[in-house]
Design a protein around this motif. Structure first.
Motif, PDB file in Angstrom:
ATOM      1  N   GLU A 170       0.818  -1.209   0.000  1.00 11.86           N
ATOM      2  CA  GLU A 170       0.000   0.000   0.000  1.00 11.86           C
ATOM      3  C   GLU A 170       0.857   1.266   0.000  1.00 11.86           C
ATOM      4  OE1 GLU A 170      -3.385   2.512   1.856  1.00 11.86           O
ATOM      5  OE2 GLU A 170      -1.246   2.430   2.270  1.00 11.86           O
ATOM      6  N   ASP A 226      -1.200   5.087   3.306  1.00 13.83           N
ATOM      7  CA  ASP A 226      -1.227   5.294   4.756  1.00 13.83           C
ATOM      8  C   ASP A 226       0.037   4.715   5.403  1.00 13.83           C
ATOM      9  OD1 ASP A 226      -1.804   5.506   7.427  1.00 13.83           O
ATOM     10  OD2 ASP A 226      -3.603   4.248   7.382  1.00 13.83           O
ATOM     11  N   ASP A 240       0.600   4.100   8.325  1.00  8.40           N
ATOM     12  CA  ASP A 240       0.253   3.112   9.354  1.00  8.40           C
ATOM     13  C   ASP A 240       0.381   1.682   8.830  1.00  8.40           C
ATOM     14  OD1 ASP A 240      -0.298   5.026  11.244  1.00  8.40           O
ATOM     15  OD2 ASP A 240      -2.484   4.843  11.132  1.00  8.40           O
ATOM     16  N   VAL A 241       0.119   1.500   7.544  1.00  5.63           N
ATOM     17  CA  VAL A 241       0.234   0.159   6.964  1.00  5.63           C
ATOM     18  C   VAL A 241       1.690  -0.306   7.047  1.00  5.63           C
ATOM     19  CG1 VAL A 241      -0.077  -1.249   4.878  1.00  5.63           C
ATOM     20  CG2 VAL A 241      -1.758   0.509   5.444  1.00  5.63           C
ATOM     21  N   ASP A 252       3.927   0.815   9.241  1.00 10.83           N
ATOM     22  CA  ASP A 252       4.234   0.597  10.663  1.00 10.83           C
ATOM     23  C   ASP A 252       3.674  -0.736  11.154  1.00 10.83           C
ATOM     24  OD1 ASP A 252       5.435   3.068  10.615  1.00 10.83           O
ATOM     25  OD2 ASP A 252       3.821   4.119  11.676  1.00 10.83           O
ATOM     26  N   ASP A 253       2.445  -1.031  10.769  1.00  6.17           N
ATOM     27  CA  ASP A 253       1.820  -2.284  11.203  1.00  6.17           C
ATOM     28  C   ASP A 253       2.552  -3.501  10.632  1.00  6.17           C
ATOM     29  OD1 ASP A 253      -0.103  -0.945  12.678  1.00  6.17           O
ATOM     30  OD2 ASP A 253      -1.694  -1.156  11.187  1.00  6.17           O
ATOM     31  N   THR A 254       3.058  -3.360   9.416  1.00  3.67           N
ATOM     32  CA  THR A 254       3.806  -4.466   8.810  1.00  3.67           C
ATOM     33  C   THR A 254       5.102  -4.701   9.584  1.00  3.67           C
ATOM     34  OG1 THR A 254       2.825  -3.977   6.657  1.00  3.67           O
ATOM     35  CG2 THR A 254       4.821  -5.326   6.656  1.00  3.67           C
ATOM     36  N   PHE A 278       4.197  -6.521  12.681  1.00  5.52           N
ATOM     37  CA  PHE A 278       3.978  -7.946  12.371  1.00  5.52           C
ATOM     38  C   PHE A 278       5.299  -8.702  12.276  1.00  5.52           C
ATOM     39  CE2 PHE A 278       4.047 -11.142   8.974  1.00  5.52           C
ATOM     40  CZ  PHE A 278       3.250 -12.112   9.547  1.00  5.52           C
TER      41      PHE A 278
END
Lengths: 180, 180, 180
Positions: C93, C96, C98-99, C101-103, C106
């Motif tokens: 993506e 954003d 945040d995507v 950061d979230d990856t 994970f």
């Protein structure tokens, strides 16, 4: 006019080189000394219809779209590129649908979803951020060898579309064929 | 007859374009105004001997099979395609075998096996379904740039065959070379 | 002299074949009956500046280095090859952060680090072995279709450099463009 492709004893190289030179002394390549077909490129965007969340065997759907053109390539590469970030393409077992179900089970186990999940990106629904992660785990592109007009996959290999979103969506794949 | 490959200051493009045009005014490409070698394709299926379950450095085994042909390419791409769904190809560290052992440890930790595993597909043994999942995690194909007749990998990179089954099996790899 | 690229009704193949033959009866390919541009190759090593540990959108950094050359290709493939074993390239993506950061969250969750981790390879620091594993999970190479001089990615797709080491390091990427 056939391309001068050289077949030798197994494990054999299939070799081809294109040249406008009247004499080519390169010992490793079959040459096309005169007129003849050269390298080809073909590119097309195909649309896979919506699939429910999970892993799906789509080899025949893809071949249906590309077979006539694929058959024109003696040797080359087929590149499939999914234009999305919440689904993936992978190559895996083509026979038992349990393998696809178990793979979906694995993905859901490994990437948490819902209240226990630590994601910041939640605006597009609880399945969205896990979908992005799964997309990078399996990848959005495949390159498969072409041999004698066919995808040269192993006996048990097939192309899977893994749909990681809950809402089924049509998915676009850019197919690029290159070869001789 | 050498191909007219243009070398410029770093970071440099190596460029080549093939044309039968006597005059080519394209400013970005070195041209081959007269006779000369054109694009080449080479394709071969090689067999890697059985390896025990785990990650194995196979760069030299693969180079042994393809080096003479690889050396004919000034610039191009080498595509390696494993025709199996329970093993994988990846590029990783080429020096310390502990890195390969630790990666195998990781794969076994992340993909459960045996009685605690939730798999439906168990007919081919407890190691089979985990092997399929690991195969999609790491992938069955690699594309590596060719520069001056060699695989242009980083200093610490090597090609790994990851065997995910307990029973060692010979594995087939379709190698496709394309370039100039 | 333009290449004879054939555009047909949607979903359309863009096709091109190069031949020195004065007459070509192949019904599926547009031919270049006389002089004209042929296949092109371009290859260059670019350096991405150091990025902190985490996932970073680098599409514009890469395009800045390759755009002029990319624009010369009507149809083809762009291959990006990261010459390192503790970072990775992936497509995900592009909007954003945040995507990204979230990856990273994970990856750190799935690959343990520090005292609880079972790794043997610890000499280069606690972040090194996890970095190698993450590199194979996401991969070090991407192949993206080129259409009309541009990378033909989906609306929401971007190229990510995932830096898995704590100490920011410049990273080399070998870019190979091939097409017509």
């Amino acid at each position: 006019m056939q391309s001068s492709v050289l077949f030798s004893s197994k494990p054999a190289w299939v070799r081809a080189q294109y040249s406008t030179s009247p004499v080519d002394t390169n010992p490793m390549a079959a040459t096309v000394p005169g007129p003849g077909p050269g390298p080809k490129w073909a590119q097309k965007t195909i649309t896979l219809p919506p699939h429910r969340r999970g892993c799906h065997l789509v080899t025949s759907q893809i071949l249906k779209e590309i077979r006539p053109d694929l058959s024109e390539f003696k040797c080359g590469l087929a590149h499939l590129f999914l234009q999305h970030t919440s689904a993936s393409l992978t190559i895996n077992e083509n026979y038992d649908s349990d393998v696809r179900d178990d793979t979906e089970t694995f993905l859901n186990k490994i990437v948490p979803e819902g209240r226990s999940a630590p994601w910041k990106h939640t605006l597009e629904g609880p399945d969205d951020m896990p979908a992005h992660i799964k997309s990078s785990m399996f990848g959005c592109a495949l390159t498969v060898p072409i041999t004698d007009g066919k995808l040269n996959m192993g006996t048990w290999q097939g192309i899977w579309l893994c749909e990681h979103r809950d809402a089924p969506t049509a998915r676009k794949v850019v197919v690029t064929l290159n070869g001789i």
